[in-house]
Design a protein around this motif. Structure first.
Motif, PDB file in Angstrom:
ATOM      1  N   SER A  91      15.502 -15.695  57.833  1.00  0.00           N
ATOM      2  CA  SER A  91      14.307 -15.466  58.571  1.00  0.00           C
ATOM      3  C   SER A  91      14.406 -16.219  59.902  1.00  0.00           C
ATOM      4  CB  SER A  91      13.045 -16.256  57.939  1.00  0.00           C
ATOM      5  OG  SER A  91      13.335 -17.754  57.772  1.00  0.00           O
ATOM      6  N   GLU A  92      13.700 -16.064  61.057  1.00  0.00           N
ATOM      7  CA  GLU A  92      13.919 -16.657  62.282  1.00  0.00           C
ATOM      8  C   GLU A  92      13.732 -18.067  62.138  1.00  0.00           C
ATOM      9  OE1 GLU A  92      15.485 -14.635  64.551  1.00  0.00           O
ATOM     10  OE2 GLU A  92      15.283 -13.026  63.196  1.00  0.00           O
ATOM     11  N   GLN A  93      12.761 -18.404  61.359  1.00  0.00           N
ATOM     12  CA  GLN A  93      12.447 -19.840  61.007  1.00  0.00           C
ATOM     13  C   GLN A  93      13.543 -20.750  60.744  1.00  0.00           C
ATOM     14  OE1 GLN A  93       8.782 -20.758  59.093  1.00  0.00           O
ATOM     15  NE2 GLN A  93       9.014 -23.076  59.258  1.00  0.00           N
ATOM     16  N   ARG A  94      14.209 -20.121  59.518  1.00  0.00           N
ATOM     17  CA  ARG A  94      15.293 -20.536  58.986  1.00  0.00           C
ATOM     18  C   ARG A  94      16.584 -20.711  60.004  1.00  0.00           C
ATOM     19  NH1 ARG A  94      17.470 -24.344  56.537  1.00  0.00           N
ATOM     20  NH2 ARG A  94      19.469 -23.840  55.378  1.00  0.00           N
ATOM     21  N   LYS A  95      16.730 -19.735  60.741  1.00  0.00           N
ATOM     22  CA  LYS A  95      17.707 -19.956  61.967  1.00  0.00           C
ATOM     23  C   LYS A  95      17.311 -20.999  62.958  1.00  0.00           C
ATOM     24  CE  LYS A  95      18.694 -14.803  61.921  1.00  0.00           C
ATOM     25  NZ  LYS A  95      18.510 -13.594  62.513  1.00  0.00           N
ATOM     26  N   ALA A  96      16.043 -21.118  63.216  1.00  0.00           N
ATOM     27  CA  ALA A  96      15.630 -22.287  63.904  1.00  0.00           C
ATOM     28  C   ALA A  96      16.012 -23.733  63.486  1.00  0.00           C
ATOM     29  CB  ALA A  96      14.326 -22.202  64.377  1.00  0.00           C
ATOM     30  N   GLU A  97      15.698 -23.769  62.136  1.00  0.00           N
ATOM     31  CA  GLU A  97      15.953 -24.992  61.161  1.00  0.00           C
ATOM     32  C   GLU A  97      17.307 -25.056  61.086  1.00  0.00           C
ATOM     33  OE1 GLU A  97      14.145 -24.256  57.494  1.00  0.00           O
ATOM     34  OE2 GLU A  97      12.175 -24.364  58.323  1.00  0.00           O
ATOM     35  N   LEU A  98      18.186 -24.302  61.249  1.00  0.00           N
ATOM     36  CA  LEU A  98      19.836 -24.527  60.966  1.00  0.00           C
ATOM     37  C   LEU A  98      20.089 -25.046  62.417  1.00  0.00           C
ATOM     38  CD1 LEU A  98      20.856 -21.050  59.366  1.00  0.00           C
ATOM     39  CD2 LEU A  98      20.806 -23.515  58.455  1.00  0.00           C
ATOM     40  N   PHE A  99      19.712 -24.636  63.574  1.00  0.00           N
ATOM     41  CA  PHE A  99      19.949 -25.018  64.863  1.00  0.00           C
ATOM     42  C   PHE A  99      19.559 -26.537  64.682  1.00  0.00           C
ATOM     43  CE2 PHE A  99      21.368 -21.343  66.858  1.00  0.00           C
ATOM     44  CZ  PHE A  99      21.834 -21.732  67.964  1.00  0.00           C
ATOM     45  N   ALA A 100      18.232 -26.872  64.302  1.00  0.00           N
ATOM     46  CA  ALA A 100      17.845 -28.268  64.488  1.00  0.00           C
ATOM     47  C   ALA A 100      18.760 -29.232  63.589  1.00  0.00           C
ATOM     48  CB  ALA A 100      16.333 -28.299  64.000  1.00  0.00           C
ATOM     49  N   ASP A 101      19.154 -28.618  62.520  1.00  0.00           N
ATOM     50  CA  ASP A 101      20.018 -29.353  61.686  1.00  0.00           C
ATOM     51  C   ASP A 101      21.371 -29.687  62.044  1.00  0.00           C
ATOM     52  OD1 ASP A 101      17.762 -29.448  59.845  1.00  0.00           O
ATOM     53  OD2 ASP A 101      18.641 -27.798  58.556  1.00  0.00           O
ATOM     54  N   CYS A 102      21.702 -29.182  62.983  1.00  0.00           N
ATOM     55  CA  CYS A 102      23.095 -29.435  63.768  1.00  0.00           C
ATOM     56  C   CYS A 102      23.223 -30.890  64.252  1.00  0.00           C
ATOM     57  CB  CYS A 102      23.240 -28.301  64.709  1.00  0.00           C
ATOM     58  SG  CYS A 102      23.764 -26.861  63.917  1.00  0.00           S
ATOM     59  N   PHE A 103      21.853 -31.115  64.822  1.00  0.00           N
ATOM     60  CA  PHE A 103      21.852 -32.251  65.600  1.00  0.00           C
ATOM     61  C   PHE A 103      21.968 -33.862  64.676  1.00  0.00           C
ATOM     62  CE2 PHE A 103      19.983 -29.343  68.178  1.00  0.00           C
ATOM     63  CZ  PHE A 103      20.441 -29.576  69.488  1.00  0.00           C
ATOM     64  N   GLU A 104      22.839 -34.883  65.126  1.00  0.00           N
ATOM     65  CA  GLU A 104      22.854 -36.069  64.324  1.00  0.00           C
ATOM     66  C   GLU A 104      21.523 -36.612  64.438  1.00  0.00           C
ATOM     67  OE1 GLU A 104      25.897 -38.524  65.944  1.00  0.00           O
ATOM     68  OE2 GLU A 104      27.259 -36.964  65.791  1.00  0.00           O
TER      69      GLU A 104
END
Length: 178
Positions: A54-67
């Motif tokens: 889902s598009e929301q999951r893709k955004a969450e994956l991006f956000a999770d990349c940050f320390e």
């Protein structure tokens, strides 16, 4: 590339305005630069193209990349990009954000190529001259290009100053040929 910049322009302006409102331009700049690097990765591009996520999951994956946890506005920005299937625009958004920041701070980054390494004194003279000419704070990125033979080539945005021997020889050859 021009199409990507055109698509990214309203997003970059919106996120820049949000960063200014929160007095967090530096934080947003760093976060967007990191997100742009992630978005440009080949494997990440494959993930973004996956219709099973889902598009929301893709955004969450991006956000999770940050320390560090992202500010809520930046998290929401990533979600908006994802919902509009525009996460791939992050490199262009980051580039445009930097241009907005440079305009705000009245700075310009000059890419200077010379045939030989510039001394610190020569670099400072160039900074002083270009600061006066452009009426901005100047930052230099220097490189050596022996094919210039001598002189200097300065680039920033769409401004190119070719004061190299190679450039002068090319202009002379064109003048003699016409």
């Amino acid at each position: 590339m021009a199409e990507l910049i055109t698509l990214a322009r309203p997003y970059a302006k919106a996120v820049f305005d949000a960063a200014q409102d929160q007095k967090a331009v530096d934080l947003y700049d760093q976060a967007l630069a990191f997100a742009a690097t992630v978005a440009a990765d080949k494997e990440v591009k494959n993930i973004l193209a996956n219709p099973g996520l889902s598009e929301q999951r893709k955004a969450e994956l991006f956000a999770d990349c940050f320390e560090e946890p992202l500010p809520e506005a930046l998290r929401n920005f990533l979600l908006i990009l994802a919902e509009n299937k525009r996460l791939g625009l992050l490199p262009a958004v980051s580039e445009l954000f930097r241009l907005h920041r440079a305009e705000l701070e009245r700075t310009v980054n000059l890419k200077v190529s010379t045939a030989f390494e510039l001394t610190a004194e020569q670099q400072q003279k160039l900074i002083d001259a270009m600061s006066k000419k452009l009426e901005r704070k100047v930052e230099l990125e220097t490189s050596v290009d022996q094919s210039l033979i001598g002189g200097v080539m300065v680039r920033t945005g769409d401004l190119v100053i070719d004061a190299s021997v190679r450039g002068k020889l090319a202009r002379l050859a064109r003048a003699m040929g016409s």
